[in-house]
Design an enzyme around this catalytic site. Sequence first.
Site, mmCIF file in Angstrom:
data_model
loop_
_atom_site.group_PDB
_atom_site.id
_atom_site.type_symbol
_atom_site.label_atom_id
_atom_site.label_comp_id
_atom_site.label_asym_id
_atom_site.label_seq_id
_atom_site.Cartn_x
_atom_site.Cartn_y
_atom_site.Cartn_z
ATOM 1 N N GLU A 121 3.487 11.907 3.837
ATOM 2 C CA GLU A 121 4.267 11.753 2.906
ATOM 3 C C GLU A 121 4.032 12.654 1.582
ATOM 4 O OE1 GLU A 121 5.352 6.858 3.293
ATOM 5 O OE2 GLU A 121 4.260 7.566 1.696
ATOM 6 N N ALA B 232 0.797 -1.196 -0.019
ATOM 7 C CA ALA B 232 -0.077 -0.015 0.177
ATOM 8 C C ALA B 232 0.907 1.339 -0.055
ATOM 9 C CB ALA B 232 -0.922 0.030 1.149
ATOM 10 N N SER C 129 1.097 5.109 -2.999
ATOM 11 C CA SER C 129 1.714 6.287 -2.662
ATOM 12 C C SER C 129 2.343 6.880 -3.919
ATOM 13 C CB SER C 129 2.578 6.290 -1.429
ATOM 14 O OG SER C 129 1.975 5.995 -0.326
ATOM 15 N N GLU D 34 2.957 1.090 -3.987
ATOM 16 C CA GLU D 34 2.038 1.171 -5.186
ATOM 17 C C GLU D 34 1.118 2.419 -4.991
ATOM 18 O OE1 GLU D 34 2.636 -0.346 -8.007
ATOM 19 O OE2 GLU D 34 4.065 -1.663 -7.250
ATOM 20 N N CYS E 212 -8.218 2.572 5.337
ATOM 21 C CA CYS E 212 -6.784 2.387 5.367
ATOM 22 C C CYS E 212 -6.051 2.607 6.644
ATOM 23 C CB CYS E 212 -6.213 3.271 4.272
ATOM 24 S SG CYS E 212 -4.437 3.203 3.922
#
Length: 406
Positions: free
Chosen positions: A367, A246, A251, A249, A358
């Site tokens: 991020e 998670a 992000s 891919e 999530c």
Amino acid sequence: MTEAAAAFDPWDPGFAADPYPAYAELRERGRAHYFAPTDQWLIPHHDDVRALLTDRRLGRSYIHRFSHEEFGRPAPPPEYEPFFTLDGNGLLDLEPPAHPRVRRLVSQAFTPRTVDRLEPVVRRLAAGLVDGLLADGGGDLIAEVAEPLPVAVIAELLGVPPADRGALRPWSADICAMYELNPSPETARRAVRASVEFSTYLRELIAARRATPGDDLISAMIAAHDADDRLTEQEMVSTCVLLLNAGHEASVNAAGNSWWALFQHPEQLAALRADPTLLPTAIEELLRYDGPLHLFERWVLDDIEVGGTHIPRGSEVALLFGFGSANHDPARFAAPTRLDLSRTDNPHLSFGAGIHYCLGAPLARVELRAVFEELLRRAPRLRAVSEPPRKPGFVQRGLRELRVEA
């Protein structure tokens, strides 16, 4: 197959490049459409998707209630067992009673304090990657910034030594390829090989942390317990893989899609550069507008009805949610095709809903914010130099590269 579903062609490059007109047609023509090529019911409306994400008559799995035979579905090929064991023991696929137990224990380790502790690390890593991009006067924003950042962050979180981190991205890419519609046998073989190699590596890392605990998530998961209950080794392995997949891919694709959307809307990019306080709402809007995940499946465990259409037990529904149809539903979003970085009424489903919401959403936002702040501050003239090629997948929507000039 319903007539409206004929507009849905996830293997057509033109559809993958711009699926939004087809989504609009699906929404206009109804609330549930049968799609024969994948034997799924397509659900395109925001309110239906949100409701089904929290409806316990549906599940990410069915094996907690039924055998494959009882559910009318074939068992996975035995040679694919390593992939399905790894995938099936992660939070994304677990269902009650296993899911709340594992999520509770993982949450003891992956706390808000963990994300707060990581934020300076994220900012340092983002700054270093942007240093490299700007030193060259530009380059591929995907390969040089968007891709290495989340992998480095997850590796730091898990305590993966720097010398071992090069294998993480290939493993993640091979495993995630199985989430596309109707993956090929070769895709499955690569996913199985990556599942075996990654699981073996993580079991060795877990054993090392049992002997010598550190300040990392694996050590915290080993220590997590509730009464006499602890995470099994397989649950820890599957959790680590899920966090990488998670974090990698989704992000990477979110960052790439977001910057391309901004380059296509220069007035919005100019507004963000002029007023960086827009960044919190901008990130949410970019996640809504064109993000990396367009479909998630749920199994129908008990008969349901959507918009007058009966969908029986044993069916599979494809929720066109997250960054796809639901987030462009005009019944829920004003002018949904417009990118509006100041949008505040934004109940997007980009991180899901219900028990499978999530777990890493706060870290993903940290991020994205770190990269945006670095590039907005240090590269005020950053621009795309060519139209970027897209990856061929539909479920995971992203760019192969994004060439920029600083």
